[in-house]
Write a protein that holds these residues in place. Structure first.
Motif, PDB file in Angstrom:
ATOM      1  N   SER A 254       0.814  -1.212   0.000  1.00 19.76           N
ATOM      2  CA  SER A 254       0.000   0.000   0.000  1.00 19.76           C
ATOM      3  C   SER A 254       0.849   1.264   0.000  1.00 19.76           C
ATOM      4  N   MET A 255       2.114   1.171   0.428  1.00 23.88           N
ATOM      5  CA  MET A 255       2.979   2.349   0.413  1.00 23.88           C
ATOM      6  C   MET A 255       3.397   2.727  -0.999  1.00 23.88           C
ATOM      7  N   ASP A 256       3.159   1.859  -1.970  1.00 23.44           N
ATOM      8  CA  ASP A 256       3.428   2.197  -3.365  1.00 23.44           C
ATOM      9  C   ASP A 256       2.285   2.989  -3.996  1.00 23.44           C
ATOM     10  N   GLU A 257       1.155   3.083  -3.278  1.00 27.07           N
ATOM     11  CA  GLU A 257       0.051   3.881  -3.793  1.00 27.07           C
ATOM     12  C   GLU A 257       0.390   5.368  -3.692  1.00 27.07           C
ATOM     13  N   ARG A 258      -0.355   6.165  -4.449  1.00 21.65           N
ATOM     14  CA  ARG A 258      -0.046   7.591  -4.537  1.00 21.65           C
ATOM     15  C   ARG A 258      -0.788   8.383  -3.463  1.00 21.65           C
ATOM     16  N   MET A 259      -0.121   9.468  -3.031  1.00 20.00           N
ATOM     17  CA  MET A 259      -0.747  10.388  -2.102  1.00 20.00           C
ATOM     18  C   MET A 259      -1.579  11.412  -2.867  1.00 20.00           C
ATOM     19  N   LEU A 260      -2.324  12.205  -2.127  1.00 22.43           N
ATOM     20  CA  LEU A 260      -3.069  13.289  -2.759  1.00 22.43           C
ATOM     21  C   LEU A 260      -2.097  14.327  -3.298  1.00 22.43           C
TER      22      LEU A 260
ATOM     23  N   TYR B 113       3.617   9.705  23.306  1.00 20.79           N
ATOM     24  CA  TYR B 113       3.189   9.376  21.947  1.00 20.79           C
ATOM     25  C   TYR B 113       2.673  10.629  21.264  1.00 20.79           C
ATOM     26  N   ARG B 114       3.043  10.793  20.001  1.00 21.02           N
ATOM     27  CA  ARG B 114       2.546  11.891  19.169  1.00 21.02           C
ATOM     28  C   ARG B 114       2.139  11.305  17.816  1.00 21.02           C
ATOM     29  N   ALA B 115       1.012  11.749  17.316  1.00 25.84           N
ATOM     30  CA  ALA B 115       0.501  11.277  16.024  1.00 25.84           C
ATOM     31  C   ALA B 115       0.448  12.439  15.045  1.00 25.84           C
ATOM     32  N   TYR B 116       0.812  12.163  13.800  1.00 25.36           N
ATOM     33  CA  TYR B 116       0.772  13.155  12.726  1.00 25.36           C
ATOM     34  C   TYR B 116       0.015  12.543  11.549  1.00 25.36           C
ATOM     35  N   GLU B 117      -1.065  13.171  11.170  1.00 25.29           N
ATOM     36  CA  GLU B 117      -1.825  12.716  10.014  1.00 25.29           C
ATOM     37  C   GLU B 117      -1.396  13.503   8.784  1.00 25.29           C
ATOM     38  N   ALA B 118      -0.998  12.807   7.736  1.00 25.60           N
ATOM     39  CA  ALA B 118      -0.472  13.451   6.533  1.00 25.60           C
ATOM     40  C   ALA B 118      -1.293  13.018   5.328  1.00 25.60           C
ATOM     41  N   ASP B 119      -1.824  14.006   4.607  1.00 25.69           N
ATOM     42  CA  ASP B 119      -2.599  13.734   3.398  1.00 25.69           C
ATOM     43  C   ASP B 119      -1.788  13.890   2.130  1.00 25.69           C
ATOM     44  N   ASP B 120      -0.811  14.807   2.156  1.00 32.35           N
ATOM     45  CA  ASP B 120      -0.052  15.150   0.961  1.00 32.35           C
ATOM     46  C   ASP B 120       1.403  15.369   1.344  1.00 32.35           C
ATOM     47  N   PRO B 121       2.300  15.554   0.364  1.00 28.20           N
ATOM     48  CA  PRO B 121       3.722  15.738   0.692  1.00 28.20           C
ATOM     49  C   PRO B 121       3.991  16.907   1.636  1.00 28.20           C
ATOM     50  N   GLU B 122       3.222  17.993   1.535  1.00 28.64           N
ATOM     51  CA  GLU B 122       3.450  19.138   2.398  1.00 28.64           C
ATOM     52  C   GLU B 122       3.162  18.791   3.861  1.00 28.64           C
ATOM     53  N   SER B 123       2.092  18.068   4.101  1.00 31.63           N
ATOM     54  CA  SER B 123       1.776  17.699   5.476  1.00 31.63           C
ATOM     55  C   SER B 123       2.782  16.686   6.031  1.00 31.63           C
ATOM     56  N   VAL B 124       3.326  15.819   5.170  1.00 29.23           N
ATOM     57  CA  VAL B 124       4.389  14.910   5.617  1.00 29.23           C
ATOM     58  C   VAL B 124       5.625  15.715   6.012  1.00 29.23           C
ATOM     59  N   ALA B 125       5.969  16.719   5.215  1.00 34.79           N
ATOM     60  CA  ALA B 125       7.128  17.561   5.531  1.00 34.79           C
ATOM     61  C   ALA B 125       6.933  18.283   6.861  1.00 34.79           C
ATOM     62  N   ARG B 126       5.730  18.785   7.104  1.00 34.09           N
ATOM     63  CA  ARG B 126       5.468  19.464   8.379  1.00 34.09           C
ATOM     64  C   ARG B 126       5.580  18.492   9.553  1.00 34.09           C
ATOM     65  N   ALA B 127       5.119  17.271   9.357  1.00 32.79           N
ATOM     66  CA  ALA B 127       5.202  16.280  10.425  1.00 32.79           C
ATOM     67  C   ALA B 127       6.659  15.940  10.750  1.00 32.79           C
ATOM     68  N   VAL B 128       7.464  15.722   9.714  1.00 33.71           N
ATOM     69  CA  VAL B 128       8.881  15.400   9.936  1.00 33.71           C
ATOM     70  C   VAL B 128       9.583  16.563  10.619  1.00 33.71           C
ATOM     71  N   ALA B 129       9.279  17.799  10.197  1.00 38.37           N
ATOM     72  CA  ALA B 129       9.896  18.971  10.812  1.00 38.37           C
ATOM     73  C   ALA B 129       9.500  19.093  12.281  1.00 38.37           C
ATOM     74  N   ASP B 130       8.255  18.792  12.627  1.00 39.51           N
ATOM     75  CA  ASP B 130       7.833  18.875  14.022  1.00 39.51           C
ATOM     76  C   ASP B 130       8.526  17.825  14.878  1.00 39.51           C
ATOM     77  N   VAL B 131       8.728  16.640  14.328  1.00 41.59           N
ATOM     78  CA  VAL B 131       9.477  15.617  15.066  1.00 41.59           C
ATOM     79  C   VAL B 131      10.887  16.124  15.358  1.00 41.59           C
ATOM     80  N   GLY B 132      11.498  16.789  14.388  1.00 38.32           N
ATOM     81  CA  GLY B 132      12.833  17.347  14.600  1.00 38.32           C
ATOM     82  C   GLY B 132      12.861  18.398  15.693  1.00 38.32           C
ATOM     83  N   ARG B 133      11.837  19.219  15.768  1.00 35.86           N
ATOM     84  CA  ARG B 133      11.793  20.243  16.819  1.00 35.86           C
ATOM     85  C   ARG B 133      11.566  19.627  18.194  1.00 35.86           C
TER      86      ARG B 133
END
Length: 338
Positions: free
Chosen positions: A95-101, A274-294
């Motif tokens: 399923s990770m080979d499927e496309r994001m929005l 525990y922290r959860a990040y919901e990502a719909d598109d590449p921009e939201s994934v980038a924001r989630a990764v950046a927040d983990v870094g902070r």
């Protein structure tokens, strides 16, 4: 740092006394004269003679050291930085080979959204790998371990601070296609077990990147809870949502029937945080990764591995330089006559 030298061939050091040979007089070079009192002192010749002997001694010592192969052994140097020990746990199911929005999905007609996602979006796995590779490159003080999972967890890299190794492992995760099944419980247990037998030196986090959940039986939940408590590990989940999938914070018993929501609610009970990040598109994934870094930017003690260093090449170069100077002195001095 350990400054003691070691030798690969210490037996060669018994040849060092040969370096005194240039100091011994050689009668075949002596010239016999009845009287030298009337000759002026040859200071230049005496200096050249001493230089010749010293260079000859240095050349022999350097040759012996080159044969003995001196080296500085591998050492570990304590360092203090800011960061964390992070296990990257990446879903490699089909399923990770499927496309994001696509990035502009909010402006697309909802009736046409699924078609647009299937034709224009980036694959979930590719987006996750690219952003995680950037995340690793921006955190030089972190210690990373890399693991993929589908039916079984696959350990790729143990804890290391060498970014190039982790980057290569992330890139290798894009080869081929994943399996259809996903065992999140077994993968989490394997990821938390990476901290077993490691001294606690700072913040620890398992970064789970997945687009699906799973129903965990009571025994598996108990084992995950105990492992997280034992190793003092926190969990962050970057949940890559599919089109029309429910949000993790869906209330009520209806949400409990969805594996992702059930897994999310179990994660909220873990002792390490525990922290959860919901990502719909590449921009939201980038924001989630950046927040983990902070969030993961605390003091971290670690040992930096300093590899072994071989000095035999330097000793050989010194011997060659001394021999070259000896040939030069031989060329500019007068030879004795018979």
């Amino acid at each position: 740092m350990n400054g003691i030298l070691e030798f690969a061939h210490p037996w060669a050091l018994v040849l060092l006394p040969l370096a005194v040979l240039p100091l011994l007089p050689r009668r075949r070079q002596a010239l016999v004269f009845p009287h030298l009192g009337w000759l002026p002192p040859d200071r230049a010749g005496a200096a050249l003679g001493r230089a010749w002997r010293l260079l000859a001694m240095a050349a022999m010592i350097a040759i012996v050291l080159a044969i003995a192969a001196p080296m500085r052994p591998e050492t570990f140097v304590p360092r203090t930085g800011r960061g964390a020990e992070i296990v990257l746990l990446i879903d490699r199911s089909r399923s990770m080979d499927e496309r994001m929005l696509p990035a502009d999905w909010r402006s697309i007609d909802p009736l046409n959204l699924r078609y647009q996602a299937a034709s224009r979006g980036e694959p979930k796995g590719k987006v996750a790998r690219e952003l995680l590779a950037r995340f690793v490159g921006e955190r030089p003080d972190d210690r990373f371990s890399l693991m993929f999972f589908s039916t079984h967890p696959i350990r790729v890299v143990r804890f290391t601070q060498h970014d190039a190794v982790v980057q290569a492992g992330i890139t290798a995760g894009g080869v081929g296609r994943g399996l259809s099944d996903t065992d999140v419980g077994r993968a989490l247990l394997a990821a938390i077990a990476e901290y077993d037998q490691r001294a606690y030196t700072g913040s620890r986090i398992v970064l789970l990147v997945s687009d699906g959940g799973a129903r965990l039986d009571a025994a598996t939940r108990k084992r995950i809870h105990a492992a997280a408590l034992r190793n003092r590990v926190s969990l962050a989940w970057i949940y890559l949502r599919s089109v029309n999938s429910q949000k993790l914070d869906t209330p009520g018993e209806a949400g409990e029937a969805v594996p992702e929501i059930a897994l999310h609610r179990f994660f909220q009970t873990l002792p390490g945080g525990y922290r959860a990040y919901e990502a719909d598109d590449p921009e939201s994934v980038a924001r989630a990764v950046a927040d983990v870094g902070r969030q993961q930017n605390f003091p971290l003690d670690f040992s930096e591995r300093v590899p072994r260093r071989d000095f035999s090449g330097a000793a050989l170069a010194a011997a060659i330089a001394c021999c070259a100077l000896l040939f030069t002195l031989r060329a500019v001095t007068l030879r004795g006559w018979s």
